[in-house]
Design a protein around this motif. Structure first.
Motif, PDB file in Angstrom:
ATOM      1  N   HIS A   1       9.409 -11.572  46.968  1.00 53.86           N
ATOM      2  CA  HIS A   1      10.633 -10.757  46.855  1.00 53.86           C
ATOM      3  C   HIS A   1      10.619  -9.609  47.869  1.00 53.86           C
ATOM      4  CE1 HIS A   1      13.756  -8.226  45.136  1.00 53.86           C
ATOM      5  NE2 HIS A   1      12.878  -7.290  44.814  1.00 53.86           N
TER       6      HIS A   1
ATOM      7  N   ALA B   1      10.804 -10.683  51.714  1.00 54.00           N
ATOM      8  CA  ALA B   1      12.139 -11.209  52.021  1.00 54.00           C
ATOM      9  C   ALA B   1      13.124 -10.052  52.152  1.00 54.00           C
ATOM     10  CB  ALA B   1      12.589 -12.180  50.940  1.00 54.00           C
ATOM     11  N   ASN B   2      13.017  -9.090  51.245  1.00 50.89           N
ATOM     12  CA  ASN B   2      13.890  -7.938  51.295  1.00 50.89           C
ATOM     13  C   ASN B   2      13.739  -7.180  52.594  1.00 50.89           C
ATOM     14  OD1 ASN B   2      15.808  -6.477  49.828  1.00 50.89           O
ATOM     15  ND2 ASN B   2      14.558  -6.732  48.019  1.00 50.89           N
TER      16      ASN B   2
ATOM     17  N   ALA C   1      16.369 -12.567  49.035  1.00 51.39           N
ATOM     18  CA  ALA C   1      15.557 -11.559  48.362  1.00 51.39           C
ATOM     19  C   ALA C   1      16.214 -11.112  47.057  1.00 51.39           C
ATOM     20  CB  ALA C   1      15.362 -10.359  49.280  1.00 51.39           C
TER      21      ALA C   1
END
Lengths: 386, 668
Positions: free
Chosen positions: A248, A251-252, A306
């Motif tokens: 997470h 990806a963010n 994300a």
């Protein structure tokens, strides 16, 4: 005729991706795979199925990225060598970071991150120097420094990962869990995306602008580390103990990094349109727009991913995939903002200065979602508090 | 999203007007901006706080205004859900109108292209060659195919069109992403429980605002067992079970009965060696009348239990009514008999005291108190202060003072204390009373000393002894003087026990002229010190402490700490100190129980969204057309094309294509 028509045509055919791979490419893949295989043999027993899947995914992604973008290989080899050297110097003793010369001055995570910080700032200056003096040599130096800074940053994070386990096995965790760590991540990812476009478009003129954002992140990082002792490794709160964090958060930050890059290209675009000084030196506005669009598209794709990963995690940790928590809500606002940007460009054909301004404003919206929410609003997502 | 003015000119029916309205891009943008602004309001204004907080923040007038706008729970407000619904309609209309066009477009080669439109492309190239058009096409088609295009051709009366396309699934990106939005919103609205909100809005369900046991909540505030979607929470003490969850709604709650009961066997908090909590876990036993045997499960943060579509999460924890054995040490009288009381958290106990009737309300018990301790050099460190319990003492007027007493001594710079925090309002931080620990590790010596300082007879006796020693030889035998001196020395001690050092200072300020205050205060403090020291020495002697070597450093420190504490007892506000003798820790686990049937739909939407976004940005769609006709006795071929969303890259590809075709056509 020695050559048949079919053979002629074959030579025009863009070869399929697999056909383009050379022996070196396959060697690279074997190297990545064996590295990952070694890790699996050594630590596979303590990894759960999700962690193994993530590692498999990372292995494939690293091999693939190295195929598509060759410099990643050199980067990976340097990072791996330095990291392994650092781990060897550590042995199993955290205290070595105080006594060992290499660790103390270069490779212990905080030292490596200091090197990263210094190199990014110097690279910023060098990129602007190259732009103003139109010096190709200075430009090359700037690029080299950006690559070195990125190397040191990644080494810093990887060594930090190990250090957390040296503190105590139950404290060990992937270093993307607090504001200090994600700022390092942000700098690295933004720099890597920039370096990709630099190679792709063969232009160094944008470097100074992009590195300006990275330097600001570095300035914040140093302030945060020195005034708040933020560099200290803290154990994870129960809510963060999940494999979701590993996917997470990065990806963010690909999203945030791309948006930041797009905004700085927006700035470059606006300056180019306004001042002859820049117009003479910068690449064409056409190219700038293209990079800006691609960067936002990349950011949007990863930000979508994300946010979805975040929702899946929330369904497991907070009892629902969406809670209208301030962080979630602001993620939605950022998403809507860039969705609108893309709609306007793709369906209405908007371009030029308004879109550049919008990309710049987008950075502030993103910045608020990234930092402002943690500073001013309270909610479930309070891990990155100042 | 917009469509061209295809239908504008035609007379429209109501359906057409509606379609036009819902499908308009402007509507979609307006709605999105409204959702954005409403969302921001929801993040800035803290949601779902107790209504009292809002009233004190905004005042009664604005409280009502904001309340009627639903701003305290924006995301459940009727208007917000309505906007979302219209957004779903708008996006659906958009898909309904555009998806067929796009699907057709994906398949179509658009062979009916016009020469002029071809000629308008940015990327175009014309050749004039001496060759038949068939031969040309024969050369052209394989090249286009080699470039990854699918090719079709069609002959017309005077010309021939070869059309080529690739990356058509880019169009699917549009359909995927837009359908994803609709699907996610529908799933979200299902889980947002529109029906329930509507019933609460229309009054079919009454929100319970009273703080009463769940069993007494009336039927109109209870939801049916089969309620398909909800998100509630419940606190269950260890060893107890529950078959309901509470749904917080506006300023109250609803009761959601469950088709099973959750029995909490155990709740655990593990800590890292450095102090912070490492994990929260509950051992549960699910008793389902429909299941043969109870289901056993351990849940933790990030590891919920999914049982028959009900997800049970570890959300919080609190005390579950720990049993406490308490000892009340009187602080004010000379009668030092401690009283033992048994209580439990959440219990109230009434007392008759020297300060009138008081109610002891036991509020909380905490086993671990990991508090930050500032250390020089290393910065903030955490230390476990051990168990504590908090309580309120409420008087007849309803005024309460809150206390927080630690069970075990806490080490402060090498000395040990029993800490007791006091505060008058929840907004203040605790002020601590530091009661020194005696050499046996207990509180007894302090209590004895404190009692003696409240025992006037003893004080008088000690004062007389001290006074007798301190009178000058000329006044020996002057009984009146000795009496007066004794009395004033004793009064000084009582003043100190009642009001502390501040009381002494006040007394001096009130009685002595300003110029002499310093010297008088000095003298008073000396006398007081002597008195207290004598009383303390007597106590030590009575307790059998060997004083032949003088008072030890430790006993000296104890004395200093004790008089500091006794000086503060006057402000402590309670007639007794409550010591925690032993406890039986009973925790309560906070579970969140949710049912979200829309989740599957939402996840499907997620998948489509990701697929769509990547299709849209990473599959490049391009089209080429070749127009072949006779012109001036030569065969003319015009090739034009477009890369719809990647003009720059397409430009490069077109240049490469031109090069290849040049080579191919050179042979004519």
């Amino acid at each position: 005729m020695a050559v048949t028509r079919e053979e002629m045509l074959d030579s025009y055919r863009r070869p399929s991706f697999w056909q383009t791979l050379t022996a070196v490419d396959w060697l690279w893949a074997v190297l990545v795979l064996s590295g990952s295989g070694y890790v699996f043999m050594r630590y596979g027993a303590v990894m759960d199925v999700y962690e193994i899947s993530i590692m498999a995914g990372v292995t494939a992604a690293l091999a693939g990225t190295g195929w598509l973008w060759k410099p990643v290989r050199t980067l990976s080899v340097c990072v791996a060598t330095l990291t392994l050297f650092a781990l060897w110097r550590y042995g199993g003793t955290l205290a070595n970071q105080e006594t060992d010369f290499f660790l103390k001055y270069m490779l212990a995570s905080q030292s490596a991150i200091m090197w990263m910080s210094a190199l990014y700032v110097m690279a910023t200056v060098a990129y602007f120097g190259a732009l103003f003096a139109r010096s190709e040599f200075t430009g090359k130096v700037a690029t080299a420094m950006t690559w070195s800074a990125t190397t040191m940053g990644i080494v810093g994070l990887l060594v930090r990962w190990r250090e957390s386990y040296l503190i105590s096995p139950d404290v060990g965790h992937v270093p993307v869990s607090n504001l200090y760590e994600v700022f390092v991540l942000f700098s690295i990812i933004t720099a890597l995306i920039y370096l990709f476009y630099e190679g792709r478009y063969r232009t160094r003129e944008l470097g100074g602008f992009v590195l300006l954002v990275i330097s600001s992140a570095v300035a914040f990082l140093l302030w945060y580390a020195f005034t708040r002792n933020a560099a200290e490794i803290q154990p994870l709160v129960p809510a963060l103990q999940s494999y979701w964090m590993k996917i997470h958060v990065p990806a963010n930050f690909i999203g945030y990094g791309s948006f930041a890059l797009a905004a700085m290209i927006g700035v470059a675009f606006l300056l180019t349109g306004k001042f002859a000084f820049f117009a003479q030196r910068m690449p064409s506005q056409d190219l700038l727009e293209d990079v800006m669009y691609k960067s936002i598209a990349l950011g949007f794709a990863f930000f979508t991913l994300a946010t979805i990963l975040g929702a899946l995690w929330a369904a497991e940790a907070w009892g629902g995939y969406w809670s209208w928590d301030p962080k979630e809500t602001w993620a939605l606002i950022v998403w809507l903002n860039y969705a609108a940007w893309l709609h306007m460009r793709l369906t209405r054909g908007w371009n030029g200065a308004p879109m550049a301004w919008w990309a710049v404003i987008g950075l502030f919206v993103t910045l608020f979602a990234f930092l402002g929410v943690n500073m001013f609003l309270s909610g479930l997502h309070s891990y990155g508090e100042l | 999203m917009t469509t061209d003015a295809v239908n504008k000119k035609r007379p429209q029916k109501t359906g057409g007007v509606l379609l036009e309205f819902f499908g308009s891009m402007n509507l979609a943008i307006t709605l999105l901006v409204t959702v954005g602004i409403a969302s921001i309001v929801g993040t800035v204004l803290k949601q779902n706080e107790p209504y009292q907080n809002y009233i004190s923040k905004f005042g009664p007038f604005w409280f009502e205004v904001f309340n009627s706008l639903g701003l305290y729970d924006v995301y459940s407000a009727v208007w917000f859900l309505l906007i979302l619904t219209i957004l779903v309609l708008s996006t659906s209309t958009c898909i309904y109108r555009n998806a067929p066009l796009m699907l057709h477009d994906m398949r179509s080669y658009r062979l009916g292209v016009r020469f002029n439109s071809l000629n308008a492309f940015h990327c175009r190239r014309e050749w004039r060659l001496q060759a038949s058009s068939d031969a040309l096409v024969g050369r052209l088609m394989p090249v286009l195919e080699a470039f990854g295009y699918r090719v079709r051709s069609k002959g017309y009366e005077d010309h021939l069109v070869v059309a080529a396309k690739k990356g058509a699934i880019n169009r699917l990106g549009y359909i995927f992403t837009h359908s994803a939005i609709v699907i996610i919103c529908i799933g979200g609205l299902v889980d947002g429980n529109l029906l329930l909100k509507w019933k609460a809005f229309s009054g079919d369900i009454k929100i319970e605002t009273r703080d009463i046991p769940a069993s007494q909540v009336p039927q109109e505030s209870r939801l049916p067992v089969g309620n398909p979607s909800f998100r509630g929470s419940v606190n269950i003490p260890e060893g107890s079970s529950a078959n309901i969850a509470f749904l917080n709604l506006r300023d109250g709650y609803l009761v959601q009965p469950l088709p099973f009961s959750v029995d909490v066997q155990d709740f655990r908090v593990e800590h890292y060696s450095s102090g912070p909590p490492e994990s929260f876990e509950s051992d549960l036993l699910i008793h389902d009348p429909q299941a043969a045997a109870p289901v056993e499960a351990t849940i933790a943060v990030n590891h919920p239990l999914i049982y028959k579509g009900y997800a049970i999460y570890q959300a919080s924890f609190s005390d579950g009514g720990s049993k406490l054995d308490l000892r009340l040490w009187p602080l004010l009288g000379s009668d030092a008999v401690p009283e033992d009381v048994n209580g439990a958290v959440f219990e109230d106990i009434d007392f008759e005291t020297s300060m009138g009737p008081l109610t002891l309300e036991l509020i909380n018990f905490r086993l671990f108190n990991i508090n930050p301790v500032m250390q020089e050099g290393t910065g903030k460190k955490f230390r476990n202060f051990g168990p504590n319990f908090s309580f309120k003492l409420r008087n007849e007027l309803g005024e309460a003072i809150e206390y927080e007493n630690y069970m075990l001594p806490v080490d402060m710079e090498g000395r040990q204390y029993f800490l007791s925090g006091v505060r008058r309002t929840p907004a203040e931080p605790f002020q601590y009373l530091y009661i020194p620990v005696d050499p046996d590790g207990g509180i007894e010596r302090f209590m004895q000393f404190n009692t003696r300082l409240h025992d006037l007879e003893r004080i008088m006796a000690t004062a007389r002894g001290t006074a007798g020693q301190s009178v000058s030889p000329t006044q020996i035998g002057n009984e009146t003087f000795v009496d007066e001196l004794t009395e004033s020395m004793a009064r000084l001690v009582t003043l100190f026990t009642a009001k502390g050092f501040d009381g002494v200072v006040e007394q001096v300020d009130a009685s002595a002229p300003e110029a002499e205050r310093a010297s008088v205060l000095d003298a008073y403090l000396k006398v007081l010190q002597t008195m207290l020291a004598s009383l303390y020495t007597e106590l030590l002697a009575d307790n059998g402490v060997d004083l032949s070597q003088g008072i030890s450093e430790r006993d000296g420190n104890f004395f200093d700490d004790a008089i500091n504490a006794i000086g503060a007892v006057g402000n402590y506000g309670a007639p007794f100190y409550i010591q925690l003798k032993s406890f039986e820790h009973i925790q309560s686990t906070g579970l969140q129980i949710a049912r979200a049937p829309g989740k599957t739909l939402v996840y499907l939407g997620f998948t489509l969204l990701i697929a769509g976004v990547f299709c849209m940005f990473y599959v490049s769609a391009s089209r080429l057309w070749c127009w072949i006709d006779e012109d001036d006795g030569q065969t003319r071929i015009l090739i034009g094309g477009t890369g719809m969303r990647h003009k720059r890259d397409f430009g490069k590809e077109f240049a490469r294509l031109e090069g290849v075709l040049d080579e191919q056509f050179r042979k004519f």
